[in-house]
Design a protein around this motif. Structure first.
Motif, PDB file in Angstrom:
ATOM      1  N   ALA A  19     -57.869  56.452  30.737  1.00 54.75           N
ATOM      2  CA  ALA A  19     -57.111  55.223  30.996  1.00 54.75           C
ATOM      3  C   ALA A  19     -58.046  54.028  31.085  1.00 54.75           C
ATOM      4  CB  ALA A  19     -56.308  55.371  32.291  1.00 54.75           C
ATOM      5  N   SER A  20     -59.206  54.232  31.706  1.00 54.18           N
ATOM      6  CA  SER A  20     -60.197  53.160  31.828  1.00 54.18           C
ATOM      7  C   SER A  20     -60.687  52.698  30.460  1.00 54.18           C
ATOM      8  CB  SER A  20     -61.369  53.661  32.674  1.00 54.18           C
ATOM      9  OG  SER A  20     -62.388  52.696  32.754  1.00 54.18           O
ATOM     10  N   VAL A  21     -60.995  53.650  29.577  1.00 55.73           N
ATOM     11  CA  VAL A  21     -61.455  53.303  28.226  1.00 55.73           C
ATOM     12  C   VAL A  21     -60.355  52.575  27.462  1.00 55.73           C
ATOM     13  CG1 VAL A  21     -62.150  54.257  25.992  1.00 55.73           C
ATOM     14  CG2 VAL A  21     -63.119  55.193  28.097  1.00 55.73           C
ATOM     15  N   SER A  22     -59.122  53.043  27.575  1.00 55.83           N
ATOM     16  CA  SER A  22     -58.005  52.427  26.851  1.00 55.83           C
ATOM     17  C   SER A  22     -57.789  50.988  27.297  1.00 55.83           C
ATOM     18  CB  SER A  22     -56.721  53.241  27.069  1.00 55.83           C
ATOM     19  OG  SER A  22     -56.871  54.558  26.593  1.00 55.83           O
ATOM     20  N   VAL A  23     -57.800  50.770  28.608  1.00 53.24           N
ATOM     21  CA  VAL A  23     -57.615  49.412  29.136  1.00 53.24           C
ATOM     22  C   VAL A  23     -58.749  48.508  28.672  1.00 53.24           C
ATOM     23  CG1 VAL A  23     -57.656  48.032  31.250  1.00 53.24           C
ATOM     24  CG2 VAL A  23     -56.207  50.058  31.113  1.00 53.24           C
ATOM     25  N   ALA A  24     -59.981  49.018  28.705  1.00 55.69           N
ATOM     26  CA  ALA A  24     -61.128  48.201  28.287  1.00 55.69           C
ATOM     27  C   ALA A  24     -61.016  47.803  26.818  1.00 55.69           C
ATOM     28  CB  ALA A  24     -62.429  48.962  28.535  1.00 55.69           C
ATOM     29  N   VAL A  25     -60.584  48.720  25.957  1.00 56.21           N
ATOM     30  CA  VAL A  25     -60.432  48.410  24.532  1.00 56.21           C
ATOM     31  C   VAL A  25     -59.385  47.315  24.329  1.00 56.21           C
ATOM     32  CG1 VAL A  25     -59.603  49.319  22.326  1.00 56.21           C
ATOM     33  CG2 VAL A  25     -61.219  50.651  23.687  1.00 56.21           C
ATOM     34  N   ILE A  26     -58.253  47.447  25.018  1.00 58.82           N
ATOM     35  CA  ILE A  26     -57.185  46.442  24.896  1.00 58.82           C
ATOM     36  C   ILE A  26     -57.680  45.072  25.369  1.00 58.82           C
ATOM     37  CG2 ILE A  26     -54.930  45.743  25.791  1.00 58.82           C
ATOM     38  CD1 ILE A  26     -54.230  48.738  25.937  1.00 58.82           C
ATOM     39  N   LEU A  27     -58.389  45.051  26.502  1.00 58.53           N
ATOM     40  CA  LEU A  27     -58.836  43.765  27.060  1.00 58.53           C
ATOM     41  C   LEU A  27     -59.921  43.123  26.205  1.00 58.53           C
ATOM     42  CD1 LEU A  27     -58.873  44.457  30.902  1.00 58.53           C
ATOM     43  CD2 LEU A  27     -57.102  43.395  29.495  1.00 58.53           C
ATOM     44  N   VAL A  28     -60.824  43.920  25.653  1.00 60.74           N
ATOM     45  CA  VAL A  28     -61.857  43.350  24.776  1.00 60.74           C
ATOM     46  C   VAL A  28     -61.206  42.695  23.560  1.00 60.74           C
ATOM     47  CG1 VAL A  28     -63.727  43.944  23.184  1.00 60.74           C
ATOM     48  CG2 VAL A  28     -63.762  44.817  25.516  1.00 60.74           C
ATOM     49  N   ALA A  29     -60.257  43.369  22.941  1.00 62.31           N
ATOM     50  CA  ALA A  29     -59.582  42.801  21.766  1.00 62.31           C
ATOM     51  C   ALA A  29     -58.806  41.539  22.129  1.00 62.31           C
ATOM     52  CB  ALA A  29     -58.637  43.848  21.171  1.00 62.31           C
ATOM     53  N   ALA A  30     -58.083  41.580  23.242  1.00 61.45           N
ATOM     54  CA  ALA A  30     -57.279  40.418  23.644  1.00 61.45           C
ATOM     55  C   ALA A  30     -58.167  39.227  23.996  1.00 61.45           C
ATOM     56  CB  ALA A  30     -56.395  40.791  24.831  1.00 61.45           C
ATOM     57  N   LYS A  31     -59.278  39.476  24.691  1.00 63.36           N
ATOM     58  CA  LYS A  31     -60.148  38.364  25.106  1.00 63.36           C
ATOM     59  C   LYS A  31     -60.949  37.808  23.936  1.00 63.36           C
ATOM     60  CE  LYS A  31     -60.381  39.904  29.896  1.00 63.36           C
ATOM     61  NZ  LYS A  31     -61.219  40.487  30.981  1.00 63.36           N
ATOM     62  N   LEU A  32     -61.287  38.641  22.958  1.00 62.96           N
ATOM     63  CA  LEU A  32     -61.916  38.115  21.748  1.00 62.96           C
ATOM     64  C   LEU A  32     -60.994  37.114  21.064  1.00 62.96           C
ATOM     65  CD1 LEU A  32     -63.658  41.194  20.070  1.00 62.96           C
ATOM     66  CD2 LEU A  32     -64.726  38.998  20.628  1.00 62.96           C
ATOM     67  N   TRP A  33     -59.723  37.465  20.965  1.00 63.38           N
ATOM     68  CA  TRP A  33     -58.749  36.554  20.357  1.00 63.38           C
ATOM     69  C   TRP A  33     -58.610  35.294  21.199  1.00 63.38           C
ATOM     70  CZ3 TRP A  33     -53.919  34.943  22.268  1.00 63.38           C
ATOM     71  CH2 TRP A  33     -53.137  34.207  21.334  1.00 63.38           C
ATOM     72  N   ALA A  34     -58.543  35.454  22.533  1.00 55.32           N
ATOM     73  CA  ALA A  34     -58.388  34.291  23.418  1.00 55.32           C
ATOM     74  C   ALA A  34     -59.611  33.382  23.357  1.00 55.32           C
ATOM     75  CB  ALA A  34     -58.147  34.754  24.851  1.00 55.32           C
ATOM     76  N   LEU A  35     -60.796  33.953  23.255  1.00 53.40           N
ATOM     77  CA  LEU A  35     -62.010  33.143  23.144  1.00 53.40           C
ATOM     78  C   LEU A  35     -62.006  32.338  21.863  1.00 53.40           C
ATOM     79  CD1 LEU A  35     -64.850  32.352  24.114  1.00 53.40           C
ATOM     80  CD2 LEU A  35     -65.723  34.419  23.001  1.00 53.40           C
ATOM     81  N   ALA A  36     -61.601  32.958  20.761  1.00 55.42           N
ATOM     82  CA  ALA A  36     -61.534  32.237  19.494  1.00 55.42           C
ATOM     83  C   ALA A  36     -60.510  31.115  19.554  1.00 55.42           C
ATOM     84  CB  ALA A  36     -61.185  33.207  18.360  1.00 55.42           C
ATOM     85  N   GLN A  37     -59.436  31.308  20.306  1.00 53.91           N
ATOM     86  CA  GLN A  37     -58.390  30.303  20.407  1.00 53.91           C
ATOM     87  C   GLN A  37     -58.780  29.143  21.311  1.00 53.91           C
ATOM     88  OE1 GLN A  37     -55.195  30.250  18.831  1.00 53.91           O
ATOM     89  NE2 GLN A  37     -56.226  31.799  17.580  1.00 53.91           N
ATOM     90  N   THR A  38     -59.507  29.447  22.433  1.00 54.40           N
ATOM     91  CA  THR A  38     -59.720  28.422  23.460  1.00 54.40           C
ATOM     92  C   THR A  38     -61.141  27.877  23.517  1.00 54.40           C
ATOM     93  OG1 THR A  38     -60.319  30.047  25.158  1.00 54.40           O
ATOM     94  CG2 THR A  38     -57.976  29.555  24.888  1.00 54.40           C
ATOM     95  N   GLY A  39     -62.131  28.664  23.145  1.00 51.25           N
ATOM     96  CA  GLY A  39     -63.517  28.252  23.304  1.00 51.25           C
ATOM     97  C   GLY A  39     -63.961  28.226  24.753  1.00 51.25           C
ATOM     98  N   SER A  40     -63.259  28.943  25.635  1.00 50.11           N
ATOM     99  CA  SER A  40     -63.535  28.912  27.071  1.00 50.11           C
ATOM    100  C   SER A  40     -64.711  29.800  27.436  1.00 50.11           C
ATOM    101  CB  SER A  40     -62.284  29.370  27.836  1.00 50.11           C
ATOM    102  OG  SER A  40     -62.606  29.644  29.184  1.00 50.11           O
ATOM    103  N   LEU A  41     -65.689  29.226  28.155  1.00 52.13           N
ATOM    104  CA  LEU A  41     -66.823  30.013  28.609  1.00 52.13           C
ATOM    105  C   LEU A  41     -66.427  30.999  29.703  1.00 52.13           C
ATOM    106  CD1 LEU A  41     -69.988  27.737  28.824  1.00 52.13           C
ATOM    107  CD2 LEU A  41     -69.591  29.716  27.364  1.00 52.13           C
ATOM    108  N   SER A  42     -65.453  30.628  30.527  1.00 55.95           N
ATOM    109  CA  SER A  42     -65.017  31.569  31.561  1.00 55.95           C
ATOM    110  C   SER A  42     -64.368  32.793  30.929  1.00 55.95           C
ATOM    111  CB  SER A  42     -64.055  30.890  32.543  1.00 55.95           C
ATOM    112  OG  SER A  42     -62.914  30.392  31.869  1.00 55.95           O
ATOM    113  N   ILE A  43     -63.661  32.586  29.808  1.00 55.68           N
ATOM    114  CA  ILE A  43     -63.128  33.743  29.078  1.00 55.68           C
ATOM    115  C   ILE A  43     -64.272  34.521  28.437  1.00 55.68           C
ATOM    116  CG2 ILE A  43     -61.827  34.423  27.014  1.00 55.68           C
ATOM    117  CD1 ILE A  43     -59.690  32.509  27.745  1.00 55.68           C
TER     118      ILE A  43
END
Length: 297
Positions: A19-43
């Motif tokens: 479950a830990s690995v699955s959650v980490a994979v989902i969050l890495v993919a989602a945050k990569l997309w969010a970083l590309a969208q926002t340019g946020s350093l906190s993200i």
């Protein structure tokens, strides 16, 4: 510990680790997309933390699988030290990412005109998803750790719990940017997250280093062992208590002082009962008990 009980523990630990690995994979993919969208350093800081979580979760999964293997001819004490080696590598990655994020945050704060954030709504949605998934994962990991006593799962749970702070910080930074146009908070949150990552890297490295150097167990663990041995019926005293840790496993070695007039069988029964009590208190321990005649050290 029976084979059935051990197998059930391994299955539960594997479920938490998977479950830990699955959650980490989902969050890495989602945050990569969010970083590309926002340019946020906190993200970016939160993304680095999630990427390192993925590495840690994979290492934890490997450690659980590897630790389930019995000792062999080449590894008489088991294979748990691989977890500590993986932790040292993780600490290096954590420290490198923290320094990079901190440097970029300082560069933005000292720039003549801070870079504005973009598409904050997308970032807010991803951070809310991250917080919800992390909270659910921590709840399951804590339940498993309570039932199995796994230090790997418990440590992973604490690591993910600590992730909630930078996630909440990124959420606040994106909200401030969207509502008030304040982008400097993003860099400040990134600096704070960088400091937390460095502190975490130090703790991970120190724990792994001490385990690889055969440092004794924590003082509270040693105190519990001493209390169990001292209170055990038939034990008149003890000496040369030695402990060390390797990955999730605890090694205990102690000399107990027994009545020299009793039979060998009686002395054996006292030692066997003491070993069982120690294993009840520390299920993942490897216990060796030496029997000496009281007063003849």
């Amino acid at each position: 510990m029976s084979q059935d009980r051990r197998a059930a523990r391994v299955r539960l630990n594997l479920s938490a680790s998977a479950a830990s690995v699955s959650v980490a994979v989902i969050l890495v993919a989602a945050k990569l997309w969010a970083l590309a969208q926002t340019g946020s350093l906190s993200i970016a800081a939160s993304l680095a933390d999630s990427a390192l979580d993925l590495v840690a979760s994979l290492a934890g999964l490997a450690a659980i699988l590897y630790a389930a293997r019995p000792p062999d001819e080449d590894h008489a004490f088991g294979h748990d030290a691989a977890e500590d080696l993986a932790a040292l590598g993780q600490a290096v990655l954590v420290a490198g990412s923290a320094l990079m994020i901190g440097w970029r945050a300082i560069a933005r704060l000292t720039a003549d005109e801070p870079a504005p954030l973009r598409h904050e709504e997308a970032g807010l949605a991803v951070m809310l998803l991250s917080i919800a998934l992390t909270a659910a994962l921590v709840a399951w990991q804590r339940r498993v750790a309570a039932r199995t006593g796994s230090r790997v799962v418990a440590a992973d749970s604490l690591h993910y719990l600590s992730d909630l702070l930078p996630n909440l910080g990124a959420l606040a930074a994106l909200w401030a940017s969207a509502r008030f146009g304040v982008s400097t908070l993003d860099s400040i949150v990134a600096l704070g997250a960088s400091a937390l990552l460095l502190a975490g890297a130090r703790n991970i490295a120190a724990g792994a280093f001490h385990a690889l150097m055969d440092r004794r167990a924590a003082p509270d663990v040693v105190a519990r062992i001493e209390a169990i041995v001292r209170a055990h019926p038939g034990v008149r005293g003890f000496h040369d208590l030695k402990t060390r840790t390797s990955g999730a496993r605890l090694f205990i070695q102690v000399h107990v002082e027994l009545d020299g007039e009793q039979s060998l069988r009686e002395a054996h029964d006292i030692g066997a009962a003491l070993r069982r009590r120690l294993l009840e208190a520390f299920p993942e321990a490897e216990v060796i008990i030496h029997k000496d005649v009281a007063g003849r050290r």
